[in-house]
Motif scaffolding. Structure first.
Motif, PDB file in Angstrom:
ATOM      1  N   ILE A  29       0.756  -1.319   0.222  1.00  0.00           N
ATOM      2  CA  ILE A  29      -0.166  -0.010   0.121  1.00  0.00           C
ATOM      3  C   ILE A  29       0.841   1.467  -0.046  1.00  0.00           C
ATOM      4  CG2 ILE A  29      -0.304   0.122   2.498  1.00  0.00           C
ATOM      5  CD1 ILE A  29      -3.137   0.948   0.116  1.00  0.00           C
ATOM      6  N   THR A  30       2.014   1.416   0.542  1.00  0.00           N
ATOM      7  CA  THR A  30       2.857   2.461   0.601  1.00  0.00           C
ATOM      8  C   THR A  30       3.291   2.922  -0.730  1.00  0.00           C
ATOM      9  OG1 THR A  30       3.621   1.672   2.813  1.00  0.00           O
ATOM     10  CG2 THR A  30       4.798   3.549   1.659  1.00  0.00           C
ATOM     11  N   GLY A  35       5.551   1.515   8.579  1.00  0.00           N
ATOM     12  CA  GLY A  35       5.499   0.148   8.179  1.00  0.00           C
ATOM     13  C   GLY A  35       5.690  -0.818   9.634  1.00  0.00           C
ATOM     14  N   GLU A  36       6.021  -0.098  10.803  1.00  0.00           N
ATOM     15  CA  GLU A  36       6.123  -0.700  11.977  1.00  0.00           C
ATOM     16  C   GLU A  36       6.734   0.430  12.965  1.00  0.00           C
ATOM     17  OE1 GLU A  36       9.763  -3.495  12.487  1.00  0.00           O
ATOM     18  OE2 GLU A  36      10.346  -2.798  10.335  1.00  0.00           O
ATOM     19  N   PRO A  37       6.424   0.200  14.239  1.00  0.00           N
ATOM     20  CA  PRO A  37       7.070   0.911  15.048  1.00  0.00           C
ATOM     21  C   PRO A  37       8.447   1.378  15.041  1.00  0.00           C
ATOM     22  CG  PRO A  37       5.684  -0.624  16.353  1.00  0.00           C
ATOM     23  CD  PRO A  37       5.796  -1.040  14.882  1.00  0.00           C
ATOM     24  N   ASP A  79       6.948  10.187  11.371  1.00  0.00           N
ATOM     25  CA  ASP A  79       6.779   8.891  11.661  1.00  0.00           C
ATOM     26  C   ASP A  79       5.371   8.755  11.279  1.00  0.00           C
ATOM     27  OD1 ASP A  79       6.141   6.311  12.920  1.00  0.00           O
ATOM     28  OD2 ASP A  79       7.142   6.731  14.739  1.00  0.00           O
ATOM     29  N   THR A  80       5.144   7.828  10.356  1.00  0.00           N
ATOM     30  CA  THR A  80       3.707   7.883   9.694  1.00  0.00           C
ATOM     31  C   THR A  80       2.872   6.447   9.860  1.00  0.00           C
ATOM     32  OG1 THR A  80       4.567   6.979   7.416  1.00  0.00           O
ATOM     33  CG2 THR A  80       4.164   9.293   7.754  1.00  0.00           C
ATOM     34  N   TYR A  81       2.067   6.483  10.758  1.00  0.00           N
ATOM     35  CA  TYR A  81       1.313   5.388  11.061  1.00  0.00           C
ATOM     36  C   TYR A  81      -0.056   5.162  10.295  1.00  0.00           C
ATOM     37  CZ  TYR A  81      -2.120   2.262  13.178  1.00  0.00           C
ATOM     38  OH  TYR A  81      -3.131   1.371  13.401  1.00  0.00           O
ATOM     39  N   TRP A  82      -0.148   4.240   9.549  1.00  0.00           N
ATOM     40  CA  TRP A  82      -1.246   3.676   8.788  1.00  0.00           C
ATOM     41  C   TRP A  82      -1.265   2.186   8.375  1.00  0.00           C
ATOM     42  CZ3 TRP A  82      -0.979   3.684   2.919  1.00  0.00           C
ATOM     43  CH2 TRP A  82       0.245   3.837   2.463  1.00  0.00           C
ATOM     44  N   GLN A  83      -2.233   1.927   7.575  1.00  0.00           N
ATOM     45  CA  GLN A  83      -2.321   0.726   7.204  1.00  0.00           C
ATOM     46  C   GLN A  83      -3.074   0.471   5.735  1.00  0.00           C
ATOM     47  OE1 GLN A  83      -5.570  -0.082  10.210  1.00  0.00           O
ATOM     48  NE2 GLN A  83      -4.287  -1.350  11.083  1.00  0.00           N
ATOM     49  N   THR A  84      -2.968  -0.656   5.240  1.00  0.00           N
ATOM     50  CA  THR A  84      -3.450  -0.944   3.737  1.00  0.00           C
ATOM     51  C   THR A  84      -5.080  -0.381   3.985  1.00  0.00           C
ATOM     52  OG1 THR A  84      -2.196  -2.942   3.649  1.00  0.00           O
ATOM     53  CG2 THR A  84      -4.023  -2.719   2.255  1.00  0.00           C
ATOM     54  N   ASP A 114      -4.209  -2.700  16.422  1.00  0.00           N
ATOM     55  CA  ASP A 114      -2.844  -2.255  17.064  1.00  0.00           C
ATOM     56  C   ASP A 114      -3.090  -1.767  18.255  1.00  0.00           C
ATOM     57  OD1 ASP A 114      -0.737  -2.374  14.861  1.00  0.00           O
ATOM     58  OD2 ASP A 114      -1.927  -1.096  13.909  1.00  0.00           O
ATOM     59  N   ILE A 130       2.224   3.788  18.950  1.00  0.00           N
ATOM     60  CA  ILE A 130       1.750   2.566  18.386  1.00  0.00           C
ATOM     61  C   ILE A 130       2.762   1.627  19.223  1.00  0.00           C
ATOM     62  CG2 ILE A 130       1.253   0.877  16.603  1.00  0.00           C
ATOM     63  CD1 ILE A 130      -0.423   3.898  16.526  1.00  0.00           C
ATOM     64  N   ARG A 133       0.804  -5.042  17.106  1.00  0.00           N
ATOM     65  CA  ARG A 133      -0.290  -5.860  16.689  1.00  0.00           C
ATOM     66  C   ARG A 133      -0.926  -6.381  18.051  1.00  0.00           C
ATOM     67  NH1 ARG A 133      -2.673  -4.443  12.136  1.00  0.00           N
ATOM     68  NH2 ARG A 133      -4.100  -6.022  12.301  1.00  0.00           N
ATOM     69  N   ASN A 164       4.623  -8.449  12.319  1.00  0.00           N
ATOM     70  CA  ASN A 164       4.877  -7.431  11.347  1.00  0.00           C
ATOM     71  C   ASN A 164       6.551  -7.929  11.071  1.00  0.00           C
ATOM     72  OD1 ASN A 164       5.870  -4.984  10.100  1.00  0.00           O
ATOM     73  ND2 ASN A 164       4.327  -3.849  10.991  1.00  0.00           N
ATOM     74  N   LEU A 213       3.040  -7.341   6.853  1.00  0.00           N
ATOM     75  CA  LEU A 213       2.070  -7.941   7.775  1.00  0.00           C
ATOM     76  C   LEU A 213       2.047  -9.235   7.278  1.00  0.00           C
ATOM     77  CD1 LEU A 213      -0.977  -5.939   8.721  1.00  0.00           C
ATOM     78  CD2 LEU A 213       0.896  -6.682  10.093  1.00  0.00           C
TER      79      LEU A 213
HETATM   80  C1  6R9 Z   1       1.441   1.561   5.584  1.00  0.00           C
HETATM   81  C2  6R9 Z   1       1.440  -0.278   6.005  1.00  0.00           C
HETATM   82  C3  6R9 Z   1      -0.290  -1.949   8.668  1.00  0.00           C
HETATM   83  C4  6R9 Z   1       0.459  -2.249  10.021  1.00  0.00           C
HETATM   84  C5  6R9 Z   1      -0.260  -1.353  11.145  1.00  0.00           C
HETATM   85  C6  6R9 Z   1       0.832  -1.246  12.102  1.00  0.00           C
HETATM   86  C7  6R9 Z   1       1.977  -1.249  11.427  1.00  0.00           C
HETATM   87  C8  6R9 Z   1       2.732   0.854  10.072  1.00  0.00           C
HETATM   88  C9  6R9 Z   1       3.379   2.072  11.296  1.00  0.00           C
HETATM   89  C10 6R9 Z   1       3.210   0.951  12.075  1.00  0.00           C
HETATM   90  C11 6R9 Z   1       3.923   1.689  14.294  1.00  0.00           C
HETATM   91  C12 6R9 Z   1       4.093   3.107  12.387  1.00  0.00           C
HETATM   92  N1  6R9 Z   1       2.658   0.313  11.107  1.00  0.00           N
HETATM   93  N2  6R9 Z   1       3.324   1.991  10.187  1.00  0.00           N
HETATM   94  N3  6R9 Z   1       3.380   0.523  13.438  1.00  0.00           N
HETATM   95  N4  6R9 Z   1       4.423   2.914  13.549  1.00  0.00           N
HETATM   96  N5  6R9 Z   1       4.358   4.299  11.821  1.00  0.00           N
HETATM   97  O1  6R9 Z   1       2.594  -0.645   6.519  1.00  0.00           O
HETATM   98  O2  6R9 Z   1       0.285  -0.831   5.899  1.00  0.00           O
HETATM   99  O3  6R9 Z   1       1.242  -3.189   5.315  1.00  0.00           O
HETATM  100  O4  6R9 Z   1      -0.974  -2.948   6.112  1.00  0.00           O
HETATM  101  O5  6R9 Z   1       0.569  -2.649   7.760  1.00  0.00           O
HETATM  102  O6  6R9 Z   1       1.896  -1.874  10.075  1.00  0.00           O
HETATM  103  O7  6R9 Z   1       0.856  -2.530  12.918  1.00  0.00           O
HETATM  104  O8  6R9 Z   1      -1.388  -2.022  11.492  1.00  0.00           O
HETATM  105  P1  6R9 Z   1       0.184  -2.584   6.272  1.00  0.00           P
END
Ligand code: 6R9
Length: 688
Positions: free
Chosen positions: A350-351, A427-429, A451-456, A540, A552, A555, A561, A566
């Motif tokens: 997704i990124t 992608g991860e903490p 630091d960008t937290y997000w998901q698919t 999360d 964050i 999971r 992760n 994931l």
């Molecule tokens: C964009 C992406 C989502 C999962 C998400 C979380 C982890 C993503 C993070 C983070 C801490 C961040 N995650 N970014 N945890 N800090 N900045 O990675 O999507 O592959 O769907 O993964 O990744 O656990 O729930 P996706």
């Protein structure tokens, strides 16, 4: 010197870092007060806030104020639904390409393509990209693809990948991109789930010194689909490494190591199904009227791991995703015209969708599209590419940072890197040590880290810092983006106030949120909306500190992760039990220095089977071929008994402690036979 050191020490203890005056002075959002003002507007008046952003795009039928945001998150009130700007009509490829060309950006570079081999590079402008997209749109139409049809894409990081996805968007087809590291089995599973009649691929791709034979894997996947009674009618193949027959217009890639062209690969060509990309393109018209789609028509699906073994085809729609990726890209990277941006992710995740293709192109940005790896030909590659294109906004994953850290500073400091301003992570903490290295060694304490937290499922950044506004804390994703309303709840679904820790949920939708799981809306409701009534559950864990920062914690479900990818434990377990020697398997994550989390497998074997190196090799291979090389187990432990509850549930919590070699296993009163735990600790293999 001493005073700088102690000041430094103090700063580090406090854990606060501030954007420089230079960064602040050019930022769109240059203070926390301004952030709060914009955030409040986005919540109080979604139609006004998003309406202003929508006005920057072209709409055949503009969104109506009443229909900006409609949703139901509460399964007790009926079906879950999320709609933004329903009834508005647009086309996303028109907005990314034609609109920018009309604005006079036609000669601007959309992508600097940097191949795996240094020196192998090219560029594509907005006008050229538009013309290629139109041509490929006509190719797809010619192959019978219509609005709503799904198209599978299994490609390396080359310009044609962007062309293929935007051509789908132009004709209203739904792209389903499968990351090039997935196995034939995973590719087939995804093609079957979304019944894709057309597959777009390439002959192959080099990643470092290694050739990935994408066409061979595609052929195998097409065969597996046939075995299940489904026919992939057309396979379009880009001749990228110069393999196979046909009138190649692409010269073979040159390896600087061998100082000669890479050996041509033997590409199998089945003329009943296979077509060469360049042959179809050479006779296609470069004009193609876009298909005018509703804002809520599907744009793409992308599979992500779920708690069960079966991946979920997360579906995004046109209008909201366009607005959200455009606006997050602009504010989170603070992108200004003329700058060069580089996201090192693969478009297969997704990124790459949101922050290589859609967000940057919606802003008329110039990006680097990189085929290679951070370590080839050496671990200075990233910084060499940064200098080559004067990259000012750079976006990568903690796993890459950790892997580069071990090569030391010198290889970074060899490069200038003065162009860099904003460094993103995703992608991860991110552990504070990696954060500090990114900040000091890569960014020379001059750059800002976001630091960008997000998901698919979220489509774009939902919790993040903003370059000119947010005082930085290593490891904190910081604050919600505009339109995002997070909450932290306890296990009973009660919202917690102030400083707290619990499950991260969202109270209302933002435009870029996923709308459903393809073909299975019931699963969408169950996975994301049934745990806590009325909320979207992210899966999360999260902590909020007394300053309101969100951190964050990882999971809370059966997902791991691994290097930012994931993976579901169930999926790996089902691959392991497919091996004849295995009767039962349990997989947990374990801390891993570079990958963040490693894959630790406990396997119970059939009576009489010997546990030896050969078997370990076979089991690892089984997982590689079922899922893909990135899912290869780190540890396999022979486990004649697994800790289970009296009702027969595997106690993963206990296995996680074994994997960590931490004897604090907590309450085990529900365990059927506690002697198995001693055995597991006793028989732990030696792990580095
Ligand atoms: C964009 C992406 C989502 C999962 C998400 C979380 C982890 C993503 C993070 C983070 C801490 C961040 N995650 N970014 N945890 N800090 N900045 O990675 O999507 O592959 O769907 O993964 O990744 O656990 O729930 P996706």
């Amino acid at each position: 010197m001493a005073s700088t050191d102690s000041k430094e020490h103090e700063k580090q203890l406090e854990g606060w870092f501030y954007p420089s005056e230079e960064i602040k002075s050019e930022a769109y959002v240059s203070s926390m007060d301004r952030y709060k003002e914009l955030y409040q507007k986005s919540i109080d008046d979604p139609a006004g806030f998003w309406g202003d952003i929508a006005n920057e795009f072209y709409w055949k039928v503009p969104p109506s104020k009443e229909k900006f945001m409609q949703f139901n998150f509460d399964t007790r009130e009926g079906k879950v639904f999320i709609k933004w700007m329903e009834g508005a009509v647009t086309n996303i490829s028109y907005n990314l390409l034609d609109r920018n060309v009309e604005k006079g950006l036609g000669d601007n570079v959309a992508f600097y393509w940097e191949g795996n081999f240094p020196g192998d590079s090219k560029q594509i402008t907005y006008s050229e990209l538009l013309s290629e997209v139109c041509k490929f749109s006509n190719v797809l139409k010619d192959k019978g693809i219509k609005k709503g049809d799904r198209v599978a894409i299994y490609m390396p990081m080359i310009n044609e990948l962007v062309v293929a996805m935007l051509a789908c968007a132009r004709i209203g087809a739904v792209h389903s991109i499968v990351f090039g590291g997935f196995s034939a089995e995973s590719l087939a599973e995804r093609i079957l789930d979304s019944t894709c009649k057309v597959l777009v691929t390439a002959d192959g791709s080099y990643r470092g010194a290694k050739l990935i034979d994408l066409k061979e894997i595609s052929d195998e996947a097409i065969g597996k689909c046939k075995d299940q009674g489904f026919t992939v009618e057309t396979c379009i193949v880009v001749q990228h490494v110069g393999g196979g027959s046909g009138n190649g217009t692409v010269s073979p890639r040159t390896s600087p190591v061998a100082k000669k062209p890479c050996p041509p690969i033997q590409t199998n060509f089945n003329s009943a199904v296979d077509c060469w990309w360049h042959e179809l393109m050479s006779c296609a018209s470069d004009k193609c009227e876009p298909c005018w789609t509703d804002a809520e028509d599907p744009l793409f699906m992308l599979y992500t791991s779920g708690s069960t073994g079966k991946p979920k085809g997360v579906l995004h729609t046109v209008g909201g995703y366009m607005l959200f990726t455009a606006v997050t890209f602009k504010y989170v990277f603070d992108y200004h015209p003329g700058e060069v941006y580089w996201c090192t992710a693969d478009i297969g995740w997704i990124t790459g969708h949101s922050y290589i293709t859609y967000g940057p192109l919606a802003n008329g940005a110039t990006s680097v599209l990189f085929e290679g790896t951070p370590f080839y030909p050496d671990s200075g590659r990233f910084w060499g590419v940064v200098d080559k294109y004067h990259v000012s906004k750079f976006y990568t994953a903690p796993t890459a940072i950790r892997a580069l850290m071990k090569f030391g500073k010198a290889v970074v400091q060899k490069y200038n890197r003065k162009s860099l301003k904003v460094l993103g992570t995703v992608g991860e903490p991110i552990n504070p040590e990696a954060w500090l290295w990114y900040y000091r060694t890569v960014g020379d304490e001059r750059c800002v880290i976001v630091d960008t937290y997000w998901q698919t499922e979220t489509g774009g950044h939902v919790i993040t810092s903003l370059p000119g506004a947010t005082p930085m804390r290593p490891g904190a994703a910081s604050f919600p983006f505009f339109g995002v309303v997070p909450a932290i709840v306890d296990e009973h679904g009660k919202e917690l106030e102030g400083a707290c820790e619990g499950f991260l949920v969202m109270k209302q939708p933002w435009p870029g949120m996923a709308r459903t799981i393809y073909g299975n809306h019931e699963r969408f409701e169950r996975v994301y909306f049934s745990k806590f009534n009325g909320y979207y559950t992210t899966g999360d864990g999260c902590k909020r500190d007394s300053n309101g920062y969100y951190w964050i914690t990882g999971r809370t479900d059966d997902c791991m992760n691994v290097s930012g990818h994931l993976l579901s434990t169930a999926q790996i377990e089902s691959a392991l039990v497919e091996h004849d020697a295995v009767t039962e398997a349990a997989v947990v994550s374990c801390p891993h220095k570079e990958k963040g989390e490693g894959i630790y497998c406990f396997t119970t074997l059939m009576e009489g089977v010997e546990f030896n190196e050969q078997l370990i090799k076979e089991l690892k291979q089984k997982v590689r071929s079922k899922i893909g090389p990135f899912a290869t187990p780190d540890v396999i432990q022979n486990s004649p008994g697994l800790p289970k509850t009296r009702s027969g549930k595997i106690m993963r919590r206990v296995l996680r402690q074994v994997a960590k070699n931490d004897k604090k296993i907590g309450d085990v009163t529900t365990m059927a036979d506690s002697s198995v735990v001693d055995n597991l600790f006793h028989n732990r293999p030696h792990v580095d």
